[in-house]
Scaffold this motif. Structure first.
Motif, PDB file in Angstrom:
ATOM      1  N   MET A   1       0.812  -1.209   0.000  1.00  0.00           N
ATOM      2  CA  MET A   1       0.000   0.000   0.000  1.00  0.00           C
ATOM      3  C   MET A   1       0.846   1.259   0.000  1.00  0.00           C
ATOM      4  O   MET A   1       0.438   2.288  -0.480  1.00  0.00           O
ATOM      5  CB  MET A   1      -0.914   0.023   1.215  1.00  0.00           C
ATOM      6  N   TRP A 291      -2.866  11.005  -1.630  1.00  0.00           N
ATOM      7  CA  TRP A 291      -2.625   9.568  -1.650  1.00  0.00           C
ATOM      8  C   TRP A 291      -2.060   9.043  -0.328  1.00  0.00           C
ATOM      9  O   TRP A 291      -2.584   8.087   0.251  1.00  0.00           O
ATOM     10  CB  TRP A 291      -1.688   9.237  -2.801  1.00  0.00           C
ATOM     11  N   VAL A 295      -3.588   6.193   2.197  1.00  0.00           N
ATOM     12  CA  VAL A 295      -2.887   4.927   2.402  1.00  0.00           C
ATOM     13  C   VAL A 295      -2.636   4.692   3.885  1.00  0.00           C
ATOM     14  O   VAL A 295      -2.835   3.587   4.402  1.00  0.00           O
ATOM     15  CB  VAL A 295      -1.558   4.911   1.617  1.00  0.00           C
ATOM     16  N   LYS A 313     -12.622  -2.988  -2.261  1.00  0.00           N
ATOM     17  CA  LYS A 313     -12.317  -2.667  -3.659  1.00  0.00           C
ATOM     18  C   LYS A 313     -12.467  -1.168  -3.831  1.00  0.00           C
ATOM     19  O   LYS A 313     -13.363  -0.557  -3.242  1.00  0.00           O
ATOM     20  CB  LYS A 313     -13.296  -3.355  -4.618  1.00  0.00           C
ATOM     21  N   LEU A 325      -6.156   5.077  -9.762  1.00  0.00           N
ATOM     22  CA  LEU A 325      -5.489   3.959  -9.096  1.00  0.00           C
ATOM     23  C   LEU A 325      -6.546   3.002  -8.569  1.00  0.00           C
ATOM     24  O   LEU A 325      -7.554   3.430  -8.000  1.00  0.00           O
ATOM     25  CB  LEU A 325      -4.617   4.457  -7.942  1.00  0.00           C
ATOM     26  N   ILE A 327      -7.397  -0.175  -6.016  1.00  0.00           N
ATOM     27  CA  ILE A 327      -6.939  -0.914  -4.846  1.00  0.00           C
ATOM     28  C   ILE A 327      -7.856  -2.107  -4.602  1.00  0.00           C
ATOM     29  O   ILE A 327      -9.036  -2.085  -4.941  1.00  0.00           O
ATOM     30  CB  ILE A 327      -6.885  -0.025  -3.576  1.00  0.00           C
ATOM     31  N   HIS A 328      -7.291  -3.158  -4.008  1.00  0.00           N
ATOM     32  CA  HIS A 328      -8.053  -4.367  -3.716  1.00  0.00           C
ATOM     33  C   HIS A 328      -7.449  -5.019  -2.495  1.00  0.00           C
ATOM     34  O   HIS A 328      -6.247  -5.287  -2.457  1.00  0.00           O
ATOM     35  CB  HIS A 328      -8.007  -5.336  -4.902  1.00  0.00           C
ATOM     36  N   GLY A 329      -8.268  -5.246  -1.460  1.00  0.00           N
ATOM     37  CA  GLY A 329      -7.768  -5.835  -0.230  1.00  0.00           C
ATOM     38  C   GLY A 329      -8.663  -6.937   0.295  1.00  0.00           C
ATOM     39  O   GLY A 329      -9.872  -6.948   0.046  1.00  0.00           O
ATOM     40  N   PHE A 334      -3.407  -6.123   1.270  1.00  0.00           N
ATOM     41  CA  PHE A 334      -3.822  -5.331   0.119  1.00  0.00           C
ATOM     42  C   PHE A 334      -2.871  -5.602  -1.041  1.00  0.00           C
ATOM     43  O   PHE A 334      -1.648  -5.643  -0.867  1.00  0.00           O
ATOM     44  CB  PHE A 334      -3.806  -3.831   0.439  1.00  0.00           C
ATOM     45  N   HIS A 335      -3.458  -5.796  -2.207  1.00  0.00           N
ATOM     46  CA  HIS A 335      -2.659  -5.945  -3.419  1.00  0.00           C
ATOM     47  C   HIS A 335      -2.020  -4.599  -3.730  1.00  0.00           C
ATOM     48  O   HIS A 335      -2.611  -3.545  -3.479  1.00  0.00           O
ATOM     49  CB  HIS A 335      -3.571  -6.380  -4.569  1.00  0.00           C
ATOM     50  N   PRO A 337      -1.311  -1.243  -5.452  1.00  0.00           N
ATOM     51  CA  PRO A 337      -2.250  -0.495  -6.306  1.00  0.00           C
ATOM     52  C   PRO A 337      -1.845  -0.560  -7.766  1.00  0.00           C
ATOM     53  O   PRO A 337      -0.661  -0.635  -8.103  1.00  0.00           O
ATOM     54  CB  PRO A 337      -2.149   0.929  -5.754  1.00  0.00           C
TER      55      PRO A 337
END
Length: 380
Positions: A1, A291, A295, A313, A325, A327-329, A334-335, A337
């Motif tokens: 992240m 950002w 984060v 998501k 951007l 994001i997916h967690g 979290f993956h 970005p």
């Protein structure tokens, strides 16, 4: 992240085209996963598919077997590969990809992972998101969950695992409708919609389902130049339902939407319904957000309440970046970005969809907005 925006200049379409999509098939014991899987494997569209079945899985596909070509790997009459996962999923995915590279198995272009009926899908999602070698070769396409229309309500009441399976799904498949009472089915539909309003709910008869309804439900489907973010987030559907629940036509409140399945709080004095603690909500920011403060707020959530973040998501309009951007967690993970090549439509708001357990929407939103407001105060 915490990865810098400047380090995200990777063409997502190139990454998506190279990675093999993985669909997780979950659902509680007896919910119809076996029938669904067999039905899918008989479709020609899945002839270039590999199937990973947990050693303790329910799938009975012996009648589809053609020959064994390697230890724990067989070819089905549909042309699909089928592997038994006897140990770590990471090892199975690595070994299968290595066999593909060496030409020991056919060049499969998709993977289905069938979980056990009691499995928590989160560890599988963690594997796909966290392991660097796996992440370079595979990508999560979606989570498909089967729900028994006859026993679904009782299963949700009695088993916490089944609630989580349904809560994190991208597609909910309602099975055994021909055996269920229509009134009870409608109650179950409403309950599932409250539990996971962003998931598409499909009726399935004898396992028959169009593969296009359950596959390619991730951010990238391998065919479009611009990712379908709205479909992936299902944001409009979620927001419309939530906004309608809480505001009348005269309401001008468009900054955030929360969903609470109020049915969960009535008529259950014993408190036996596990899904009463699960909720879905969308946090929206109309203006670009800083950002790093965003984060940091998300990292606070992950470190303190990670187990309560079933799935997250979002598409972010960051001040520091002229491109969106994504994001997916999933819970504590979290993956990294992903920077999209451009905004997919005219809606350039930040939209983050949360599915949580024992964690309220107002608490999450307050944290995010406070972090951004404090950052703005410091910059003034």
């Amino acid at each position: 992240m915490s990865e810098d925006v400047e380090d995200l200049n990777v063409d997502p379409q190139t990454v998506a085209a190279a990675a093999i999509p993985v669909t997780i098939l979950t659902g509680f014991l007896g919910s119809g996963k076996t029938t669904l899987l067999n039905s899918l494997l008989e479709r020609p569209e899945l002839g270039d598919c590999a199937v990973l079945i947990n050693e303790y899985g329910e799938a009975a596909i012996d009648h589809l077997l053609v020959r064994q070509i390697a230890e724990d790997v067989v070819v089905l009459d549909s042309g699909c590969l089928c592997c038994t996962v006897r140990g770590d999923l990471v090892t199975a995915l690595r070994d299968l990809f290595l066999k593909r590279v060496k030409g020991e198995v056919s060049e499969f272009r998709r993977i289905l992972v069938e979980t056990t009926g009691l499995a928590d899908p989160a560890p599988i999602l963690h594997t796909l998101m966290a392991d660097p070698l796996i992440g370079a070769r595979y990508r999560l396409d979606g989570v498909v969950c089967t729900v028994d229309a006859v026993n679904g309500a009782k299963t949700l009441d009695a088993n916490r695992e089944s609630v989580k399976q349904a809560a994190v799904a991208d597609r909910l498949l309602l099975t055994k409708l021909d055996l269920a009472d229509p009134v009870e089915v409608e109650v179950l539909r409403r309950r599932l919609a409250g539990l996971n309003p962003g998931a598409r709910l499909l009726a399935v008869t004898n396992g028959a389902v169009d593969p296009t309804d359950v596959l390619d439900c991730g951010l990238f489907d391998g065919s479009t130049r611009i990712p379908d973010v709205a479909r992936w987030l299902n944001d409009e559907a979620v927001a419309a339902r939530q906004h309608g629940d809480h505001c009348g036509p005269e309401c001008g409140h468009d900054h955030h939407h929360h969903h609470h399945d109020h049915d969960h709080h009535h008529g259950h004095a014993d408190g036996g319904r596990h899904d009463r603690a699960v909720q879905s909500f969308v946090v929206t920011f109309d203006q670009p957000v800083p950002w790093e403060p965003l984060v940091m707020a998300l990292e606070v959530l992950v470190s303190t309440r990670g187990e309560n973040l079933l799935r997250v998501k979002g598409i972010i309009n960051a001040r520091e970046c002229d491109k969106p951007l994504v994001i997916h967690g999933v819970q504590h993970l979290f993956h990294p970005p992903v920077e999209l090549p451009s905004w997919p439509d005219g809606d350039q708001r930040t939209r983050i969809v949360f599915i949580t357990r024992d964690l309220s929407g107002p608490a999450v939103e307050t944290l995010l907005r406070s972090a951004i407001a404090n950052a703005d105060d410091i910059l003034k």
